[in-house]
Design a protein around this motif. Structure first.
Motif, PDB file in Angstrom:
ATOM      1  N   ARG A 192      56.178  38.808  45.274  1.00 45.26           N
ATOM      2  CA  ARG A 192      57.379  39.345  44.629  1.00 45.26           C
ATOM      3  C   ARG A 192      57.230  40.836  44.358  1.00 45.26           C
ATOM      4  O   ARG A 192      58.184  41.604  44.525  1.00 45.26           O
ATOM      5  CB  ARG A 192      57.665  38.599  43.320  1.00 45.26           C
ATOM      6  CG  ARG A 192      58.129  37.163  43.494  1.00 45.26           C
ATOM      7  CD  ARG A 192      58.765  36.637  42.213  1.00 45.26           C
ATOM      8  NE  ARG A 192      57.857  36.714  41.080  1.00 45.26           N
ATOM      9  CZ  ARG A 192      57.017  35.749  40.737  1.00 45.26           C
ATOM     10  NH1 ARG A 192      56.951  34.639  41.464  1.00 45.26           N
ATOM     11  NH2 ARG A 192      56.247  35.889  39.675  1.00 45.26           N
ATOM     12  N   THR A 193      56.036  41.242  43.949  1.00 47.61           N
ATOM     13  CA  THR A 193      55.793  42.660  43.677  1.00 47.61           C
ATOM     14  C   THR A 193      55.902  43.479  44.956  1.00 47.61           C
ATOM     15  O   THR A 193      56.487  44.570  44.970  1.00 47.61           O
ATOM     16  CB  THR A 193      54.409  42.851  43.046  1.00 47.61           C
ATOM     17  OG1 THR A 193      54.313  42.075  41.848  1.00 47.61           O
ATOM     18  CG2 THR A 193      54.156  44.311  42.718  1.00 47.61           C
ATOM     19  N   LEU A 229      49.231  34.028  40.917  1.00 49.34           N
ATOM     20  CA  LEU A 229      48.996  35.381  41.421  1.00 49.34           C
ATOM     21  C   LEU A 229      49.550  35.595  42.825  1.00 49.34           C
ATOM     22  O   LEU A 229      50.065  36.671  43.139  1.00 49.34           O
ATOM     23  CB  LEU A 229      47.494  35.698  41.402  1.00 49.34           C
ATOM     24  CG  LEU A 229      46.916  36.121  40.061  1.00 49.34           C
ATOM     25  CD1 LEU A 229      45.415  36.380  40.188  1.00 49.34           C
ATOM     26  CD2 LEU A 229      47.611  37.365  39.523  1.00 49.34           C
ATOM     27  N   GLY A 230      49.450  34.562  43.687  1.00 50.61           N
ATOM     28  CA  GLY A 230      49.948  34.703  45.057  1.00 50.61           C
ATOM     29  C   GLY A 230      51.438  35.003  45.090  1.00 50.61           C
ATOM     30  O   GLY A 230      51.889  35.948  45.732  1.00 50.61           O
ATOM     31  N   ALA A 250      47.020  28.983  34.488  1.00 51.96           N
ATOM     32  CA  ALA A 250      48.394  29.049  35.023  1.00 51.96           C
ATOM     33  C   ALA A 250      48.678  30.429  35.607  1.00 51.96           C
ATOM     34  O   ALA A 250      49.305  30.555  36.666  1.00 51.96           O
ATOM     35  CB  ALA A 250      49.399  28.712  33.922  1.00 51.96           C
ATOM     36  N   TYR A 251      48.205  31.468  34.924  1.00 49.27           N
ATOM     37  CA  TYR A 251      48.430  32.840  35.417  1.00 49.27           C
ATOM     38  C   TYR A 251      47.719  33.061  36.747  1.00 49.27           C
ATOM     39  O   TYR A 251      48.325  33.580  37.709  1.00 49.27           O
ATOM     40  CB  TYR A 251      47.924  33.843  34.384  1.00 49.27           C
ATOM     41  CG  TYR A 251      47.841  35.257  34.902  1.00 49.27           C
ATOM     42  CD1 TYR A 251      48.981  36.043  35.018  1.00 49.27           C
ATOM     43  CD2 TYR A 251      46.618  35.808  35.277  1.00 49.27           C
ATOM     44  CE1 TYR A 251      48.913  37.347  35.501  1.00 49.27           C
ATOM     45  CE2 TYR A 251      46.537  37.110  35.759  1.00 49.27           C
ATOM     46  CZ  TYR A 251      47.676  37.870  35.874  1.00 49.27           C
ATOM     47  OH  TYR A 251      47.596  39.152  36.357  1.00 49.27           O
ATOM     48  N   ASN A 252      46.461  32.670  36.848  1.00 41.87           N
ATOM     49  CA  ASN A 252      45.703  32.871  38.088  1.00 41.87           C
ATOM     50  C   ASN A 252      46.312  32.090  39.247  1.00 41.87           C
ATOM     51  O   ASN A 252      46.317  32.558  40.391  1.00 41.87           O
ATOM     52  CB  ASN A 252      44.246  32.464  37.886  1.00 41.87           C
ATOM     53  CG  ASN A 252      43.505  33.406  36.947  1.00 41.87           C
ATOM     54  OD1 ASN A 252      43.879  34.561  36.788  1.00 41.87           O
ATOM     55  ND2 ASN A 252      42.438  32.910  36.321  1.00 41.87           N
ATOM     56  N   ALA A 267      42.085  37.966  39.624  1.00 42.42           N
ATOM     57  CA  ALA A 267      42.218  36.884  38.660  1.00 42.42           C
ATOM     58  C   ALA A 267      41.669  37.317  37.299  1.00 42.42           C
ATOM     59  O   ALA A 267      40.761  38.141  37.212  1.00 42.42           O
ATOM     60  CB  ALA A 267      41.477  35.641  39.159  1.00 42.42           C
ATOM     61  N   PHE A 268      42.253  36.781  36.244  1.00 46.44           N
ATOM     62  CA  PHE A 268      41.806  37.110  34.889  1.00 46.44           C
ATOM     63  C   PHE A 268      40.636  36.228  34.502  1.00 46.44           C
ATOM     64  O   PHE A 268      40.710  34.995  34.589  1.00 46.44           O
ATOM     65  CB  PHE A 268      42.949  36.932  33.887  1.00 46.44           C
ATOM     66  CG  PHE A 268      42.552  37.200  32.469  1.00 46.44           C
ATOM     67  CD1 PHE A 268      42.301  38.489  32.045  1.00 46.44           C
ATOM     68  CD2 PHE A 268      42.398  36.155  31.566  1.00 46.44           C
ATOM     69  CE1 PHE A 268      41.921  38.750  30.749  1.00 46.44           C
ATOM     70  CE2 PHE A 268      42.025  36.405  30.265  1.00 46.44           C
ATOM     71  CZ  PHE A 268      41.785  37.702  29.851  1.00 46.44           C
TER      72      PHE A 268
END
Length: 374
Positions: free
Chosen positions: A132-133, A126-127, A121-123, A5-6
């Motif tokens: 997707r990655t 992450l899941g 929103a970014y954190n 997380a950022f």
């Protein structure tokens, strides 16, 4: 997931420190002073107050432009754990320096508050981003391994490398050598594929059906498409042993002949009567629509009941290269059989092997109507 997380930086104004020094101040643009040449710097000795503001968190955050902005971002030097900036002038007072420090701190906090909204929103995403990655990485690895497997050359082995596993043969049995785990934490293993040897044997069995039809034309004279397919299934299952069931080859849905391993298609065969150029190209479209990017081998069986079989074969050889996904003719196997390379419908770099085989079956005898005298 928390370790990825950022962390938005947090500043500590109560712990900032200041220092004072003499500095050369450029007054060339000071309109309250008379300067004869304002095109060049004009320095006098003044005072600079250096400020160090401690912070915690990821310093990369100071390089990010939040989606919300007033386009007046604070400017300072960011080092590990410290933000540094200076306030300089020729007539500084404690009140003016304090106001400028407070203004800088407020501007930094406003910037960080906007950044916090974006980071939340970014954190939270992450899941999904990780899944997707991982899926993208799996598909990339599989495309690479399947590409090599489809070349037909022996691949260089690397110690500890996961290899594309293919269906082994016994009476000729088609099944993977070991079951693959469902858990995603295990080392990634590629999907099963049909080996070139097994593919060639499948094609040979189907080609030999021509001899059967020629030796017993009466048995095939009034047979329909579904019954013809059944004859092929009987022949194929006579050569290949099933894994969990008695039959390796079967059919379901709109696809005529299938080999499935772990519920994945590794071979698709389509049986069609020749109805002309348009119908043939539509059959190729149909087969390509059934193939996922993992499915690399298929066969199209064209049955002909027209009298001019030579014209049909010539038309197949002529119109196949006109298909928009056609890449090249791999080989002409016989007078009535070709192996082609096609591009995937969604990925031109993905190559699919389709063998087209033509069969001339006896023409259907139409019953004569007898009119008996009354």
């Amino acid at each position: 997931m928390s370790e990825f997380a950022f962390e938005v930086p947090t500043i500590y104004p109560d712990d900032l420190v200041v220092d004072q020094r003499e500095a050369q101040i450029d007054i060339s643009q000071d309109q309250n002073r008379w300067i004869d040449d304002r095109s060049r710097p004009h320095y006098i000795t003044g005072t600079a107050v250096d400020v160090e503001l401690p912070f915690t968190g990821d310093k990369v955050g100071f390089d990010i432009q939040p989606t919300t902005s007033n386009f007046n971002n604070p400017r300072a030097h960011v080092d590990d754990g410290v933000i540094s900036f200076s306030i300089a002038g020729t007539d500084l007072t404690a009140e003016r320096v304090r106001q400028q420090i407070d203004g800088m701190v407020a501007s930094i906090n406003l910037h960080l508050s906007w950044l916090t909204n974006d980071a939340q929103a970014y954190n939270a995403s992450l899941g999904d981003l990780a899944m997707r990655t991982i899926d993208h990485r799996k598909e990339k690895l599989l495309r690479g391994k399947s590409l090599l497997a489809g070349l037909g050359f022996k691949m260089k082995e690397r110690p500890g490398a996961s290899q594309t596993f293919a269906v082994p043969s016994v009476r000729r049995t088609i099944h993977p050598s070991v079951p693959r785990p469902v858990a995603s934490r295990d080392p990634y293993k590629p999907e099963p594929i049909l080996t070139p040897e097994d593919y060639e044997h499948v094609l040979l069995v189907m080609e030999n059906m021509v001899g059967v039809m020629e030796q017993s034309p009466g048995a095939f004279r009034e047979i329909d498409g579904e019954s013809l397919r059944t004859h092929f299934l009987v022949q194929l299952n006579g050569h290949f042993a099933g894994d969990a069931t008695a039959e390796t080859f079967n059919y379901e849905g709109k696809s005529d002949i299938l080999i499935k391993v772990d519920r994945k298609n590794i071979f698709i065969g389509e049986c069609k009567f020749w109805t002309g150029e348009k119908g043939y190209l539509e059959t190729l479209d149909q087969v390509l629509s059934y193939l996922s990017w993992r499915d690399t081998k298929a066969a199209v069986l064209i049955f002909n009941r027209n009298k001019d079989f030579s014209a049909v074969l010539a038309k197949i050889g002529e119109v196949t290269p006109a298909h928009p996904k056609f890449k090249k003719l791999v080989q002409k196997r016989s007078e009535s059989s070709w192996t082609y390379l096609f591009g995937h419908k969604d990925d031109a770099n993905r190559e699919l092997t389709i063998t087209v085989q033509g069969y001339n079956v006896p023409e259907l005898i139409k019953p004569r109507i007898l009119i008996l005298p009354g």
